[in-house]
Enzyme design. Structure first.
Site, PDB file in Angstrom:
ATOM      1  N   ARG B 119      -3.471   0.423  -6.658  1.00  0.00           N
ATOM      2  CA  ARG B 119      -2.872   1.121  -6.161  1.00  0.00           C
ATOM      3  C   ARG B 119      -3.541   2.431  -5.715  1.00  0.00           C
ATOM      4  NH1 ARG B 119       2.923  -3.089  -4.981  1.00  0.00           N
ATOM      5  NH2 ARG B 119       1.353  -2.592  -3.178  1.00  0.00           N
ATOM      6  N   GLN B 124      -6.025   1.244  -0.669  1.00  0.00           N
ATOM      7  CA  GLN B 124      -5.141   1.180   0.716  1.00  0.00           C
ATOM      8  C   GLN B 124      -5.189  -0.359   1.902  1.00  0.00           C
ATOM      9  OE1 GLN B 124      -3.176   4.817   2.112  1.00  0.00           O
ATOM     10  NE2 GLN B 124      -1.611   4.372   0.632  1.00  0.00           N
ATOM     11  N   ASP B 127      -5.093  -3.887   0.308  1.00  0.00           N
ATOM     12  CA  ASP B 127      -3.960  -3.738   0.023  1.00  0.00           C
ATOM     13  C   ASP B 127      -3.206  -5.080   0.300  1.00  0.00           C
ATOM     14  OD1 ASP B 127      -1.695  -4.081  -2.091  1.00  0.00           O
ATOM     15  OD2 ASP B 127      -1.278  -1.712  -2.048  1.00  0.00           O
ATOM     16  N   SER B 130       0.409  -5.007  -0.558  1.00  0.00           N
ATOM     17  CA  SER B 130       1.440  -4.360   0.462  1.00  0.00           C
ATOM     18  C   SER B 130       1.251  -4.494   2.233  1.00  0.00           C
ATOM     19  CB  SER B 130       0.468  -2.923   0.654  1.00  0.00           C
ATOM     20  OG  SER B 130       0.872  -1.529  -0.449  1.00  0.00           O
ATOM     21  N   TYR B 230       4.659   0.427  -9.476  1.00  0.00           N
ATOM     22  CA  TYR B 230       5.027  -0.201 -10.092  1.00  0.00           C
ATOM     23  C   TYR B 230       6.299   0.594 -10.806  1.00  0.00           C
ATOM     24  CZ  TYR B 230       3.598  -4.273  -7.763  1.00  0.00           C
ATOM     25  OH  TYR B 230       3.014  -5.157  -6.434  1.00  0.00           O
TER      26      TYR B 230
END
Lengths: 371, 371
Positions: B119, B124, B127, B130, B230
């Site tokens: 992450r 990004q 991802d 997400s 996380y």
């Protein structure tokens, strides 16, 4: 006075004609309110909540057997027999249902149909059509957003931008305005159309664009002004031109919400089959006129269908899908109306000089009193 | 290179791993994209739209038989036989499913599980957790608003005021933040909780209130900081105090949205049975952890249940319910990832020095390569 609140029995009807809030007020006025056990459950009101507000929980016969009975919907055929002759019934009794009114008259009850109230300032707080249309407009957008397989708002994410949904609202009464407001909240780009040019400002004040369709004749202009807050049917010449303008917008729309109703008549067709077939796959139409024939001929009352990739939602009782707040608003409308038919001593009286009372009175002393 | 896009076969999976937008880009790069006929229909993408973007419409064997295969979900047991030995597979292959990875390795394919990407800032744009969590957070609020029998926004009507809904969001990752943003759009009053104090500012910037639970020991503080974006499981001491704070807010909430997930582990319990039973009738809980055991023990995966008047929604695949935009974002994630495994000459290569590639590679040359 004994006031009864029976459970509604029409399939899918989740609302209730009184809430703990209105029961408390009626009880404070010295009345006894008898609520049928379970009447509020679908509207998130437990028997315990009614009891805490001062209601007596009773069976159906106990609720129907009161001097004054509060209902959401008109009694089903046969249910009127549960009313005592001479009792007073208040509800949305459908003033265009001649047969239903005849049954009420034959049962010897005094009946008030709240939908028949004039759309005046004084009547606003008891305007059930407005309060429920407000709920319907909100719910229509939620259903559309639920069915639509994309986002309503524009989003800028790490994986790129997502475009805002294009929503077209046809018919800008109370439901249409709430639909615009709700779609706007969710971030959609909105265009709206109506036969009344006066709503243009309201539409724009909510952040939507008004789809203009100019009037070309005096006949068109006069029809557009309408009566009693409702648009009258527009001449075919204008409707044809409106179709052209609206069709262009509908073809580009992701979501269309139609709300055009004419009391006691079939709903006008605003979205033709051809227009539906010009829409993008994945588009959604919510037809608030489904119960009155629909603003789209492909709408099926009470069903959701897909036609060439376009989803058509034909829910016929949207307020019942927001049962708690729809009931809360309706119960307040009822409470306000009761002030007109209960005198200072807490007894029922009929003041025919009151324009709201006169308009709502649909049956009395064995006669249908609806004009 | 031949790139295949099979239809998804997991029940309820409506997404597709490519869209006309990404097909067009891959085609412009000189690749041939073979899309299984019907693969996009549930995501509002017709075969015609894929064809117009330059794809070849083929059958399942044609899509699975390509050198590079793009999928949303891991192949069902047996489907891996449709892959050619030596083919490359990209998808959400569930890196914690040892058995599934073993099957892929045995099939002799090179497989990339996109959920395993680090992450980091560079990762990004690819991802998938997400992008799909964003969709899930949006949809969770729409489902809650759909089930909830009252309005989300405060409304001032002729029949009086309607109160805004009180929404509590538990777990403020991507899904939680989008849930807050969406509930805020709809006019709700929102409180949010998370084990990472760093999200407090984000929560407040979206117009919600952060529910503070102070840390009392170093152990608690360290756990809260977490790894890889996380939160790690918090010590029981802290969880107990959080329960007390959260329980107070949940008892007053109309809607609770829980989003706490720990990769590869059972979801933590945030809403106990006792807390549900303290909620008002008509309240709604949407549990985004339903597929991993739920943040509430009463949640049933894949079902909506009512417990003492509280509705618990246990949808396990919320992004699939916004199929078109979920696919659009996912397909862009995939397209971005392909840049890392396709060289300038348009050929596949494995750059193990690339941390994203190394993290995502779960099977190669007959071996499971997942650490």
């Amino acid at each position: 006075m004994l006031i009864g609140v029976p459970a509604e029995t029409v399939p899918g009807e989740t609302r209730v004609a009184a809430t703990p809030e209105t029961v408390k007020k009626l009880t404070a006025q010295g009345h006894t309110v008898r609520v049928q056990s379970g009447a509020g459950v679908a509207a998130s009101v437990t028997d315990a909540a009614f009891a805490a507000a001062g209601a007596e929980l009773v069976d159906a016969a106990g609720a129907w057997g009161c001097e004054l009975v509060l209902k959401v919907r008109a009694p089903a055929a046969g249910e009127e027999a549960l009313l005592r002759p001479g009792a007073t019934l208040v509800g949305m009794l459908n003033p265009f249902d001649a047969e239903g009114l005849a049954r009420l008259a034959a049962a010897g009850v005094t009946a008030y149909a709240l939908e028949a109230a004039p759309r005046t300032t004084r009547a606003q707080s008891m305007d059930v059509l407005s309060s429920q249309a407000n709920v319907a407009g909100y719910k229509a957008v939620l259903i559309a957003a639920e069915r639509y397989q994309r986002f309503f708002p524009m989003l800028m994410t790490a994986a790129g931008t997502v475009k805002a949904a294009r929503v077209v609202v046809l018919g800008v009464g109370v439901a249409g305005l709430q639909a615009i407001a709700t779609a706007k909240r969710l971030g959609a780009v909105i265009e709206a159309s109506d036969v009344r040019p006066s709503v243009k400002e309201q539409v724009e004040s909510l952040g939507a664009k008004f789809i203009d369709v100019p009037y070309e004749t005096d006949e068109e202009r006069e029809a557009a002004e309408g009566v009693g807050g409702y648009a009258r049917p527009m001449p075919p010449s204008w409707l044809e031109r409106q179709k052209v303008e609206v069709a262009k917008r509908v073809a580009q729309a992701d979501v269309v919400i139609t709300t055009a109703l004419i009391p006691g008549r079939a709903a006008p067709v605003l979205v033709t089959q051809e227009m539906v077939e010009a829409m993008k796959p994945g588009s959604v139409i919510v037809d608030l006129a489904a119960a009155q024939g629909g603003n789209c001929p492909l709408t099926q009352a009470g069903r959701t269908v897909v036609h060439q990739g376009v989803t058509l939602v034909g829910e016929t009782n949207l307020p019942a899908l927001v049962a708690a707040d729809a009931s809360a608003l309706y119960a307040r409308n009822v409470l306000d109306f009761l002030k007109l038919i209960i005198d200072k001593d807490g007894a029922l009286h009929i003041d025919r000089d009151d324009d709201i009372v006169a308009a709502c009175l649909v049956a009395h002393a064995g006669q249908v009193t609806r004009a």
